[in-house]
Structures are given as C-alpha cells and as structure tokens.
Design an enzyme around this catalytic site. Structure first.
Site, PDB file in Angstrom:
ATOM      1  N   GLU A 272     -11.228  55.744   6.726  1.00 44.58           N
ATOM      2  CA  GLU A 272     -12.468  55.211   7.298  1.00 44.58           C
ATOM      3  C   GLU A 272     -12.360  53.725   7.631  1.00 44.58           C
ATOM      4  O   GLU A 272     -13.027  53.242   8.535  1.00 44.58           O
ATOM      5  CB  GLU A 272     -13.653  55.465   6.355  1.00 44.58           C
ATOM      6  CG  GLU A 272     -14.164  56.903   6.350  1.00 44.58           C
ATOM      7  CD  GLU A 272     -13.302  57.847   5.524  1.00 44.58           C
ATOM      8  OE1 GLU A 272     -12.355  57.390   4.864  1.00 44.58           O
ATOM      9  OE2 GLU A 272     -13.566  59.067   5.571  1.00 44.58           O
TER      10      GLU A 272
ATOM     11  N   HIS B 229     -23.684  64.535   0.754  1.00 45.24           N
ATOM     12  CA  HIS B 229     -23.668  64.981   2.145  1.00 45.24           C
ATOM     13  C   HIS B 229     -25.059  64.927   2.752  1.00 45.24           C
ATOM     14  O   HIS B 229     -25.354  65.640   3.709  1.00 45.24           O
ATOM     15  CB  HIS B 229     -23.095  66.399   2.254  1.00 45.24           C
ATOM     16  CG  HIS B 229     -21.635  66.469   1.922  1.00 45.24           C
ATOM     17  ND1 HIS B 229     -21.169  66.496   0.634  1.00 45.24           N
ATOM     18  CD2 HIS B 229     -20.538  66.481   2.722  1.00 45.24           C
ATOM     19  CE1 HIS B 229     -19.842  66.542   0.647  1.00 45.24           C
ATOM     20  NE2 HIS B 229     -19.432  66.527   1.898  1.00 45.24           N
TER      21      HIS B 229
END
Ligand SMILES: Cc1ncc(C[n+]2csc(CCOP(=O)(O)OP(=O)(O)O)c2C)c(N)n1
Lengths: 327, 343
Positions: free
Chosen positions: A60, A129
C-alpha cells in the site's frame, strides 16, 4: 432504458477515461485478471493490457507513493486501495507526499492522480472490512476528498477526479455498489468537484449528509414528509473542499440543521461543518446544530445487531430532527 | 627509471574517464564542499533559520552518480544531497535562496533549508519522512517505463532509511518490473546517533538488492572515479531497460547529523581515520598526478566559487521574504481557492 449500478458506473468511468487519455493507468491489488474484489475493474485488463492495469504486490505504501511519482512525470494514475481499512500504510505517502507536493515545491510540481478506496459498513463485512475513514483525510488541505452516493455522481465525479490537476481520494461506499441503480446519459458527462447536491428541497429543517447517509437521510425525510415536516436534504458529495455556500444557504433558509455521518462523531467531518455553521450563521439559527453519527468506538463492530446499533439510520435521524424541531 | 616512475602515476587511460569528465567531477566536488562549508558557517552566524544537514566528507557519493544525468532524468534525493543539487544544475542562487527561505527560493520559503527542488532539472523535493522519496522516485521510474521513455531516476538515501517499510516496498516493486532506477545508499555509518550495525543485521547494505532480484554492489564512496563509473554503468543499464541497481557507497560525514548535533556519540579516532581518506583531497591528488590541476588553478577555482557564493548570498540576504499571505498559495490547482480566514 437500462439502469446502471453504482459499481458499473465506476467501471464505465474508468473504461472511458482510459480510452480518452492514454496517460491514465491503474494500479492496485487484484485489479487485473480478477477484476477487483468487487469487480470494479472487470474487463479493463482485456481492453488495456497489463501495462495499464497493473496488479500490484501487497504494497500500500508503493501503490500510493509510486502513483505520486508516476504523476510527477506525466502519467495520470488511478490507484486502488482494496479496503479503506488497509489505507493506513499509504497514509505516509498520501499525507506527506501526495497532499503536500504542490505546496512544498512552491507550485512547481503537482500530483494529478486519484486513489479509489472502497469503504463503509452495513454490509456485514466485519470490523476490518467496514470502516469509513474519510475524516482522516478531511483535515489535510491539498487533498480532494470525494464520496458520492449516486451512480451518476460516482461516474461524473470519478471522471472529474481523473481529469483534474489535483490529488484525489475517491471513496466508494460498498453498500451502494449494487444497491443503487439509475439511468445514465449515453453522452460523456462530468460532475463538478466542490459542489454539493440538493437532493430534496424543504422548508423546515436542513439535513446534511453524504454517501450511504444521504440515502438514510432521504428515507428519514420521506417519513417526515408524511408527518407534514418538510426537510431539505443536501448531499455533500465533495467532502474536501466542501461546499459551504450551498449548505449555508440552506441553513439560512430553514434555520435548523441536522448533520449526518457514518463515521465516529468525535473529530468527524460534521464536527467541522457544525462548527462552521455555529461560527458563521449563529444569528440565523433557531436551534442547536445537531448531529447523528456512528458511535464513538474504535470501529464498526461485526455482529449484525451491534453493527446496526453503531450505524445511523432513518429512525435515529428522525428522532433527532424531531428533537431539534421541538427546541 | 622513467618507465617505472611513470607507472606509479596513473595516466588518463588507467583512470578510464575522459579529461572533461574528471574536470567536471572535481569541479562539482569542490563547489559542493565549498558551498556546504559556507552554509555551515552562515548557519552558525544565525543568518538563516531551522537547521542544516552538512554532507561534508561524502561529496563523491552525490556528485559521482549525478554528473552526466540529463535534465529530464529525475533526482530523488533526501536531506543530505547538496552535492546532487549542485551537480544536477540547480542554479546556485536558488540553492542559496532555498536555505534562506527567501522570495526567490524554489519553494517560496515553504519547506526546509535542505529540501531543494527545481522542476527544470528534474529535481522534486524530499519529505522529511525518510525513504518517502525513494517510493516516489520509484514511481517516477514506473511512469517513465509506462510512457516508454528512456529517462532514468537516481534515488539517494542513507543506510538508516533502508530500514523503513516503504523503502522495501519500493525496491521490491522496482525489482519486479525492472524499472529504470539507480538506488544510491550513502552509508555514512551513522543514522543520527545510531550506528549502521543497529539498522540492519548485514554488513553490506547492498546485499539487500539480492532479495529483490537485481544487482547490488558496495564500493568505496570516497573514490569519485569509482563512484562515477559504477553509477554511470548502472544508469546505462537502467536506460537500456535492464532494471535497477543498488549501489552502496561507504563514506563518512565529518560533522553532526545536523548543525545542532555535536555528534559526541562518535570517537575522535574514527573521524580522523576517515579524514585521511578525504574524497576531495584524493581527487585533487589524482588530478595533479594526471597533470590536470595545479595548486594555482585550484586556488583560482576556489576563489571563483567563493565569489559566486558571495554573490548568491548577497542577493539572497537582500531578497525579501515572501508576503505571509503566500501561505495560502499552492494548496490546490487554480480551480479550488483556499478559504482565507481573517483574525
Ligand atoms: C520516518 C522518519 N523517522 C525519523 C526521522 C528522523 N531522522 C531524520 S534523519 C535520521 C537519520 C537518517 O539516517 P540515514 O538514513 O542513514 O541518513 P543520514 O542522515 O546518515 O544521511 C532520522 C532518524 C525522520 N526524518 N523520518
């Protein structure tokens, strides 16, 4: 006419922008052969090849920072962070490089790039999530933060983001991906960054929201309408820089405001919007500025009853509206 | 015997670089050192604010790889790369202006004395978050590759910065995609007060390249010829699409981490040992041995450089600071005005 879902609108925007401008490329995890975990990039690899639809390693930091570099030398990167929950490693690059590049070079360099981030709860995704964290970026001038609630806006704003000269974080609420569908024009269109949308006109009170909460606010407004209460609903769409004018005009008209946001209350976007209203429109207000937000806990919990307990909904919004009206 | 005497002193052929390159390298070494020492002095005199990261002692590691780069090649530097700024060709007056944070500064006084940027020469700006620009620099290389351009990126960092996660993500990516980038690790043995062996469990930081699938090499970073040749070879490879190289230059900084650091964590003998291997003195000896430099020429060069610095300092000290309202500029492109508060 065929209705286009929120996620199809995003795919269309990506496809059309890559067709239109060969400087545009994409980088993210599982976006190639797999087409993205939600299939937002489905079919793009076949059309544009692995050089422009890059399956990134699980990096990331690089996805964000590498995109900054590519933008510096003339590309138009569209990076994808698979879940907002996993954007923390990228924060370093987003905040320190991407957001400040123009400023710290005295305007010599800029980062015309977009980071797409899938976010939001009400999907049973579990704690890691389901987070929505636009507020982390809201406090960083230099960034543009978008969070659309309709398919039209998703497509139009994403196109504006890709075509613009500034670094953009584009949040996609996953609850809206397949739930929201509408007819879209055939011709090319964009939605201007920095302009809120008045979703419903009203006289008695202003509701300000964005993302999934724009829909929850509309549901609340529809219920209130039946009880003879006329609520104006504003969908911010652009979180930063936010549209003070549209919101302020509405508050001046109704004199009462309820601000709705999915994320935790403390330090949230609506904390700033509320403070600004209190600071600048005090004379116009007939009641305290009020908020309906996610709970002030570390994250959205998993078990379904607890997840729904966390989230604002039409009922909670209605209750607060009534309290404000009774003030 | 004249023959053996001649062999003791290397000729141009043995050095393996053209005369013009040697002159260029030496000039940039000298200019960097002179300017760097001047900045230290100016800082101690309180002539500019913040702090200053001197690179005295390690000039070869920045000058060597930068010399010969094209204007449209990217320099991804960190905080101790004044030598790269000089060699890449940022105008001296603007380098000084950066330090002074005056209106003629490239960044209009917005960042840090040592964060040089100059778009026309492909120099973007470091952020203080270490190795941050290694990531961005790698992205530049990705951008060049995507656009099928033959530009390269030269990225500088200290050995300490290689401990960061982002550094590994970047070089890993460069390895996967064979990006046109050369990584220069300036191993000056210390990261602030922490010795190199406390940053990594390996002796040579170039070993890390192995894990990412491209060549790594450790060299004497005080040997300007060796540094330049090694880097030039790597740059050539990168330009030809053969991928990255990690070059570790063992070197040493003579002074503290920055000017506010007395550096008392180091032994005096260590410093003295390294001063014997001084890069500028060595280059000078070589140039004299080759007959490319005399004492007088050297003095004249230093005088010229000092004159140029005097002029730049003069201009910058007379230059105004930007109006404070400049703080509102360069936040967004022109489409998004920034709210101006009045207090
Ligand atoms: C992420 C981060 N952590 C800590 C620091 C503070 N800091 C600045 S320079 C430095 C040491 C850097 O050492 P090295 O990378 O070897 O470079 P050198 O200073 O020796 O040239 C530290 C710890 C920083 N700037 N950024």
């Amino acid at each position: 006419m065929k209705k286009t879902s929120f996620i199809e609108a995003i795919t269309q925007a990506l496809y059309e922008e890559m067709e239109r401008d060969e400087r545009v490329f994409m980088i993210g995890q599982d976006i190639g052969v797999y087409g993205g975990v939600f299939k937002a990039t489905k079919g793009l690899l076949d059309r544009f090849g692995a050089e422009r639809v890059i399956d990134a390693p699980i990096s990331e930091v690089y996805i964000a920072g590498g995109s900054v570099g590519a933008a510096l030398v003339g590309c138009r990167p569209v990076a994808e962070i698979q879940f907002a929950d996993f954007i923390t490693p990228s924060m370093d690059q987003i905040i320190q490089q991407m957001a400040k590049m123009r400023y710290r070079t005295g305007g010599q360099w800029s980062c015309p790039m977009t980071i797409r981030v899938c976010c939001g709860g009400d999907v049973g995704g579990g704690l890691y999530h389901s987070q929505i964290n636009e507020q982390w970026f809201f406090s960083q001038p230099g960034l543009i933060v978008l969070l659309p609630s309709t398919a039209y806006d998703a497509k139009g704003l994403l196109k504006s983001a890709i075509r613009g000269e500034d670094p953009v974080i584009f949040f996609e609420h996953k609850r809206l991906y397949r739930w929201i569908k509408e007819e879209l024009p055939d011709e090319d269109f964009t939605v201007p960054i920095g302009k809120a949308a008045i979703r419903k006109e009203g006289e008695d009170i202003t509701l300000v929201a964005y993302g999934l909460m724009a829909h929850r606010s509309m549901e609340a407004a529809a219920g209130l309408e039946k009880e003879g209460i006329s609520a104006e609903v504003i969908d911010m769409r652009t979180i930063l820089p936010w549209d003070r004018e549209t919101i302020f005009e509405s508050v001046k008209k109704t004199s009462k405001v309820v601000l709705v946001q999915e994320g935790t209350k403390t330090g949230g976007v609506m904390a700033e919007v509320g403070a600004a209203i209190a600071e600048e429109l005090f004379d116009y207000l007939d009641a305290p500025v009020s908020r309906v937000c996610g709970l002030d806990v570390p994250a959205i919990p998993f078990a379904p009853p607890m997840e729904h307990f966390f989230l604002p909904n039409a009922e909670k919004i209605t209750n607060v509206v009534k309290k404000v009206l009774e003030y | 015997m004249p023959a053996t005497k001649k062999a003791a002193k290397p000729g141009l052929k043995q050095v393996g670089l053209p005369e013009e390159t040697l002159r260029g390298l030496y000039y940039n070494l000298l200019k960097t050192r002179t300017l760097d020492e001047r900045f230290r002095k100016l800082f101690r005199q309180g002539r500019f604010a913040g702090t200053y990261f001197s690179a005295v002692g390690q000039e070869a590691t920045t000058v060597g790889p930068t010399y010969g780069l094209r204007d449209d090649d990217i320099l991804a530097s960190s905080h101790r790369e004044i030598g790269a700024a000089v060699t890449k060709g940022i105008p001296l007056v603007n380098i000084v202006a950066q330090v002074y944070a005056r209106a003629n500064s490239p960044d209009k006084g917005k960042t840090h004395p040592c964060h040089y940027s100059w778009r026309d020469k492909g120099v973007f700006t470091p952020a203080s978050t270490l190795a941050g620009q290694t990531v961005v620099g790698t992205g530049c290389a990705m951008g060049f590759k995507l656009q099928k351009k033959d530009n390269v990126v030269v990225a500088f960092f200290g050995e300490g910065a290689t401990a960061r996660g982002g550094w590994h993500e970047a070089v890993n990516y460069a390895g996967i995609h064979k990006l046109p980038i050369v990584y220069i690790c300036q191993n000056n043995l210390w990261a602030e007060s922490v010795p190199a062996h406390m940053q990594a469990g390996i002796e040579n930081f170039s070993d890390r390249a192995k894990a990412y699938g491209f060549p790594g090499i450790t060299i004497d970073g005080n040997d300007i010829v060796l540094v330049h040749k090694t880097a030039a070879e790597a740059i050539k490879r990168a330009r030809a699409g053969e991928g990255p190289t990690l070059i570790e230059c063992k070197t040493y900084r003579y002074y503290g981490h920055s000017e506010i650091d007395p550096a008392d964590y180091r032994r005096e003998e260590e410093i003295e040992e390294w001063k014997k291997k001084d890069t500028v003195t060595r280059a000078e000896r070589m140039m004299m041995d080759l007959g490319l430099l005399t004492d007088q020429q050297r003095e004249a060069m230093i005088e010229d450089i000092n004159h140029e610095i005097d002029e730049a300092v003069n201009i910058c000290e007379k230059e105004k600071y930007v109006e404070p309202e400049e703080a509102y500029n360069d936040v967004y492109s022109k489409y998004f005005p920034v709210r101006r508060d009045e207090y």
